[in-house]
Design a protein around this motif. Structure first.
Motif, PDB file in Angstrom:
ATOM      1  N   PHE A  61       0.833  -1.203   0.000  1.00  0.00           N
ATOM      2  CA  PHE A  61       0.000   0.000   0.000  1.00  0.00           C
ATOM      3  C   PHE A  61       0.870   1.256   0.000  1.00  0.00           C
ATOM      4  O   PHE A  61       0.589   2.221  -0.720  1.00  0.00           O
ATOM      5  CB  PHE A  61      -0.921   0.015   1.216  1.00  0.00           C
ATOM      6  N   LEU A  62       1.912   1.241   0.794  1.00  0.00           N
ATOM      7  CA  LEU A  62       2.808   2.396   0.875  1.00  0.00           C
ATOM      8  C   LEU A  62       3.459   2.667  -0.475  1.00  0.00           C
ATOM      9  O   LEU A  62       3.510   3.818  -0.943  1.00  0.00           O
ATOM     10  CB  LEU A  62       3.874   2.134   1.936  1.00  0.00           C
TER      11      LEU A  62
ATOM     12  N   VAL B 128       7.210   8.352  -3.963  1.00  0.00           N
ATOM     13  CA  VAL B 128       8.548   8.380  -3.358  1.00  0.00           C
ATOM     14  C   VAL B 128       8.891   7.026  -2.735  1.00  0.00           C
ATOM     15  O   VAL B 128       9.992   6.495  -2.924  1.00  0.00           O
ATOM     16  CB  VAL B 128       8.643   9.501  -2.304  1.00  0.00           C
ATOM     17  N   ALA B 129       7.930   6.472  -2.003  1.00  0.00           N
ATOM     18  CA  ALA B 129       8.160   5.160  -1.386  1.00  0.00           C
ATOM     19  C   ALA B 129       8.362   4.093  -2.458  1.00  0.00           C
ATOM     20  O   ALA B 129       9.218   3.210  -2.317  1.00  0.00           O
ATOM     21  CB  ALA B 129       6.980   4.795  -0.492  1.00  0.00           C
ATOM     22  N   ARG B 130       7.586   4.186  -3.538  1.00  0.00           N
ATOM     23  CA  ARG B 130       7.741   3.216  -4.622  1.00  0.00           C
ATOM     24  C   ARG B 130       9.127   3.320  -5.244  1.00  0.00           C
ATOM     25  O   ARG B 130       9.771   2.308  -5.523  1.00  0.00           O
ATOM     26  CB  ARG B 130       6.655   3.441  -5.682  1.00  0.00           C
TER      27      ARG B 130
END
Length: 242
Positions: free
Chosen positions: A71-72, A78-80
């Motif tokens: 989910f993040l 940015v997290a991806r």
């Protein structure tokens, strides 16, 4: 009915191959007798429970970790960008290849066994969750924003329901990966378990015991998969099916 027909045909083919003495293949009757022996003395139950415990703990921990990470990564670019290269990197490394490292770092108790199963389940589930979030229809998200919904409401009411089918498919794939990793995980100084019993039987060319282990793993994996399939149908009843 078709499942029953497939089972009967499979048993008939197995019996025919055994009757033809193909590579000293044991027949269903011989394997059934060995199954009864292992079941009567409690060995099969102990091994099945040990393997089930390892698979369930590793699978549950892997799934619980994968869903929030997925989910993040799917919600925040940015997290991806930061996490996806590492996820893809470890996906190319078979969990079995990490067994020597796990033994050195974690010892030879239950921890390294559960860790490699955890990793197999985690990598399958995190990619499916990520894809589910990324594939949410932007029209639904934009419509929710037009109606005044905030990000947390959109996430709870739109993104999570829309990505649930992907998550459950990832869980089913992760469950298969967990069972596939089990036998190798039980190479790590195990004293019980279906994989351990099969490896011991290999040393003595005990084919019926190997078949009992294989069939037990297949049946347990199938039952767990059917439970996930039942949950999928209950949680995604709104989804059109063929």
């Amino acid at each position: 009915m078709l499942n029953l027909v497939a089972l009967v045909l499979g048993l008939a083919l197995w019996a025919a191959l055994a009757a033809a003495n193909v590579e000293s293949l044991p027949g269903p009757a011989e394997v059934g007798r060995r199954f009864g022996e292992l079941a009567s003395d409690g060995t099969l139950a102990e091994d099945a429970l040990a393997s089930l415990r390892r698979v369930f703990v590793g699978f549950a921990l892997g799934t619980l970790a994968a869903i929030p990470v997925g989910f993040l990564m799917g919600w925040y670019a940015v997290a991806r960008g930061l996490l996806e290269p590492w996820v893809q990197f470890f996906r190319t490394i078979p969990p079995l290849a990490l067994i020597p490292l796990a033994v050195v770092l974690m010892g030879i108790d239950e921890t390294p066994k559960i860790f490699v199963i955890f990793l197999a389940a985690f990598l399958s589930s995190v990619v499916a969750t990520l894809q589910g979030v990324v594939d949410v229809d932007r029209t639904l998200i934009n419509a929710a924003r037009v109606l005044g919904a905030r990000d947390h409401t959109i996430f709870l009411r739109v993104v999570i329901p829309a990505s649930t089918p992907f998550i459950l498919v990832g869980m089913r794939i992760g469950l298969g990966s967990a069972w596939a990793t089990l036998v190798a995980a039980e190479l790590i100084a195990a004293q019980e378990g279906l994989g351990f019993r099969m490896q011991q039987a290999q040393l003595y060319y005990d084919l019926p015991t190997i078949f009992v282990g294989l069939i037990s793993i297949g049946v347990l994996g199938l039952l767990m998969d059917r439970l996930l399939l039942f949950a999928e149908r209950r949680l995604t009843g709104w989804q059109e099916r063929r």
